[in-house]
Design a protein around this motif. Structure first.
Motif, PDB file in Angstrom:
ATOM      1  N   VAL A  24       0.838  -1.210   0.000  1.00  0.00           N
ATOM      2  CA  VAL A  24       0.000   0.000   0.000  1.00  0.00           C
ATOM      3  C   VAL A  24       0.869   1.255   0.000  1.00  0.00           C
ATOM      4  O   VAL A  24       0.628   2.221  -0.747  1.00  0.00           O
ATOM      5  N   GLY A  25       1.933   1.246   0.873  1.00  0.00           N
ATOM      6  CA  GLY A  25       2.821   2.412   0.917  1.00  0.00           C
ATOM      7  C   GLY A  25       3.493   2.658  -0.422  1.00  0.00           C
ATOM      8  O   GLY A  25       3.526   3.798  -0.918  1.00  0.00           O
ATOM      9  N   ALA A  26       4.009   1.594  -1.022  1.00  0.00           N
ATOM     10  CA  ALA A  26       4.692   1.742  -2.311  1.00  0.00           C
ATOM     11  C   ALA A  26       3.723   2.202  -3.388  1.00  0.00           C
ATOM     12  O   ALA A  26       4.054   3.036  -4.242  1.00  0.00           O
ATOM     13  N   ARG A  27       2.500   1.648  -3.338  1.00  0.00           N
ATOM     14  CA  ARG A  27       1.514   1.999  -4.362  1.00  0.00           C
ATOM     15  C   ARG A  27       1.143   3.476  -4.301  1.00  0.00           C
ATOM     16  O   ARG A  27       1.087   4.170  -5.328  1.00  0.00           O
ATOM     17  N   TYR A  28       0.908   3.980  -3.065  1.00  0.00           N
ATOM     18  CA  TYR A  28       0.488   5.381  -2.953  1.00  0.00           C
ATOM     19  C   TYR A  28       1.655   6.332  -3.199  1.00  0.00           C
ATOM     20  O   TYR A  28       1.453   7.433  -3.730  1.00  0.00           O
ATOM     21  N   TRP A 145      -4.887   4.094   4.798  1.00  0.00           N
ATOM     22  CA  TRP A 145      -4.584   2.675   4.571  1.00  0.00           C
ATOM     23  C   TRP A 145      -3.367   2.221   5.360  1.00  0.00           C
ATOM     24  O   TRP A 145      -3.351   1.131   5.935  1.00  0.00           O
ATOM     25  N   VAL A 146      -2.335   3.042   5.388  1.00  0.00           N
ATOM     26  CA  VAL A 146      -1.120   2.677   6.129  1.00  0.00           C
ATOM     27  C   VAL A 146      -1.423   2.583   7.624  1.00  0.00           C
ATOM     28  O   VAL A 146      -0.962   1.659   8.318  1.00  0.00           O
ATOM     29  N   ALA A 147      -2.226   3.528   8.124  1.00  0.00           N
ATOM     30  CA  ALA A 147      -2.570   3.508   9.540  1.00  0.00           C
ATOM     31  C   ALA A 147      -3.420   2.287   9.891  1.00  0.00           C
ATOM     32  O   ALA A 147      -3.212   1.636  10.924  1.00  0.00           O
ATOM     33  N   THR A 148      -4.405   1.943   9.017  1.00  0.00           N
ATOM     34  CA  THR A 148      -5.272   0.784   9.274  1.00  0.00           C
ATOM     35  C   THR A 148      -4.474  -0.518   9.275  1.00  0.00           C
ATOM     36  O   THR A 148      -4.603  -1.357  10.176  1.00  0.00           O
TER      37      THR A 148
END
Length: 579
Positions: A24-28, A145-148
């Protein structure tokens, strides 16, 4: 759930969430990078082109190269149209540029070009603002998303930290305490874990061990020896030969009757491997054949009685193999620990059977002569030359004729049965054509079929090969099939005879439109004296049994296919004459 499964699921889920967090981090981050590059590559470059065109427009009247710069940037702008409405504005700018080429000093054209360039700049500035908002939204989604995902990772890791040590340490502590008590001779100690994890299996194994230790601790050797002696005496006093083997086919015991029929001494039999003894003793070889040859498919030999010279005469024994299996203490699965071979003496029953067979053969043979005489007398009575008969007399003659025919059929079946049971089936195997067998059978039942208005149809191809068969007995079988089909079929129905070739066999089948046979009776239909319950047709129940013996004596096979309400199909096949 097993501990290993719990660990796998927990750590696996944690690994998946960490991977998801990374993804998710890489995608965003990549999405933000793309949004920024999109602004720079599309809109910012267009603003650069517009600025250069405005500067060139200011110098177009004083500098001759300004027109070329303006044209060059206009061409670049035409290749970098990215926003809605930008194409129309660029096309309008191109038109005004052509007017400028015709008259550089015209101020109105200058104003129009400035207006066109301003419109292009406005469209790209708005696009920059819109894309900036998209990039902000992407950054906000990335944060959520990263936090969740990070929170889920934390919760799973925290759960494993709280529960896992206790799940592993507590059962080990309980098991350790129980082992200490067992070491102190407290064999009644048991461990109970209700789950189905590895600790549950360990507890089950521990309890089994403790139960066996308790059993061994409480055992009485003298009592065991007494019970062993009792069992040996009981087996030795049995009138039937009995031989016991362990799971490795080693002979453990044999009573006096077994030693007598085998002609061996105890030291030659007990304690020896059955395979080794069977090499020197034919009887023992036949007894242990089904145990040694585990892949043997000769089920027929198991049903045949064994002929042994015992008690100064030929005696008949029926072999029975009893598999011995026990459930060891503390376990749930049965374990094979040996076999017991019992020879049941059936000589008295066999002698009675021989007497019955000889009696049936004698009576049947004696009955055929008077029955034949009755049939001849009936033929004479029916002859008009012996005198006229009235209608009532004719009915009596027909009734006597039908009873005589049935009696003659029954005596014929009994004679055939006596041949079968004594093993004296006289077969005349020769080259025979299926057409000859078919003609013989259909001619024999033609009158009977006509009386019930039954249509007999044949489905027989041309050029069928000859078969190895006894024509008379094979035709008898086909006649028996047809007679049964006629008896059990309703009037004005149809019977179909099919003959075809498959591989090296010729198949004969007779299909009727009767009520059919229930599935539970199909396996018994070829047994002697068996008749389907509820059948209103009289007979001996021998026809199909004799048919089976006749066909199998010719190395053929016989069978039936039937369903209730769908009729029946009886069939047999014979080998083709090769060459």
């Amino acid at each position: 759930m097993k501990i290993r499964t719990k660990l796998t699921l927990g750590v696996g889920l944690l690994f998946i969430l960490i991977t998801l967090l990374t993804f998710v981090g890489a995608r965003y981050i990549n999405a933000l990078k793309n949004d920024t590059e999109n602004i720079l590559e599309a809109n910012y470059i267009t603003l650069e082109y517009a600025r250069d065109m405005l500067m060139a427009l200011d110098e177009v009247t004083a500098d001759s190269t300004a027109m070329n710069i303006l044209e060059e940037n206009l061409e670049k702008q035409q290749a970098n149209i990215t926003e809605i409405g930008e194409r129309e504005a660029t096309r309008q700018l191109l038109g005004h540029f052509k007017m400028l080429q015709a008259n550089r000093a015209e101020e109105s054209v200058h104003l129009l070009i400035r207006k066109d360039i301003a419109e292009i700049m406005r469209l790209n500035m708005e696009a920059i603002q819109r894309k900036s908002n998209v990039a902000k939204q992407t950054a906000a989604s990335a944060t959520i998303w990263v936090a969740t995902t990070g929170t889920l990772c934390f919760l799973i890791a925290f759960t494993l930290l709280i529960n896992l040590p206790g799940n592993i340490a507590n059962p080990i502590r309980a098991l350790t305490d129980s082992i200490k008590r067992i070491a102190a001779n407290d064999y009644s100690q048991r461990v109970y874990f209700e789950d189905h994890s590895e600790f549950g299996e360990l507890a089950l194994s521990f309890n089994t061990m403790a139960e066996k230790l308790e059993e061994y601790n409480n055992s009485n050797l003298s009592k065991l020896l007494f019970e062993k002696k009792r069992i040996e005496t009981l087996i030795n006093n049995m009138h039937d030969p009995v031989i016991g083997l362990d799971e490795n086919k080693k002979i453990l015991f044999a009573n006096d009757e077994a030693l007598k029929v085998t002609g061996l001494k105890p030291e030659q039999l007990i304690g020896q491997q059955a395979q080794d003894v069977s090499l020197m003793n034919d009887l023992l070889r036949s007894l242990v054949k089904d145990l040694v040859l585990t892949e043997s498919t000769d089920t027929q030999s198991k049903k045949q009685p064994i002929k042994i010279f015992a008690d100064n005469k030929e005696s008949y024994f029926e072999k029975e193999i009893i598999d011995i299996a026990i459930v060891p203490t503390g376990e749930k699965e049965k374990r094979q620990i040996g076999h017991v071979i019992v020879l049941k003496n059936i000589t008295p029953f066999k002698e009675l059977d021989f007497a019955k067979t000889n009696f049936i053969a004698t009576i049947s043979h004696e009955l055929k002569t008077p029955i034949s005489s009755i049939k001849m007398s009936l033929q004479l009575l029916e002859n008009q030359q012996t005198g006229a008969i009235n209608e009532e007399q004719k009915q009596l003659i027909d009734s006597i004729k039908e009873d005589s025919r049935r009696l003659l059929k029954i005596t014929g079946e009994l004679l055939n049965l006596s041949q079968v049971e004594t093993g004296n089936i006289q077969l005349n195997i020769q080259r025979s054509t299926p057409y000859e067998i078919l003609h013989y059978a259909t001619e024999a039942v033609k009158t009977q079929a006509t009386q019930k208005k039954i249509d007999i149809q044949t489905d027989v191809p041309e050029n069928l090969p000859a078969v190895k068969a006894d024509t008379e007995k094979t035709a008898w079988v086909l006649i028996n099939f047809l007679t049964n089909a006629i008896n059990y079929s309703p009037e004005q129905s149809r019977i179909t005879i099919r003959i075809n070739q498959t591989d090296k066999h010729v198949n004969f089948s007779v299909s009727d439109q009767g009520k059919g046979i229930e599935k539970r009776y199909k396996d018994k239909i070829f047994d002697k004296y068996f008749q389907v319950p509820g059948s209103n047709k009289s007979g001996t129940g021998l026809g199909l049994a004799i048919s089976k013996e006749f066909i199998e004596a010719q190395n053929g096979s016989i069978g039936v296919e039937s369903e209730i309400g769908m009729g029946s199909t009886f069939y047999f096949n014979l080998a083709v004459v090769e060459g």
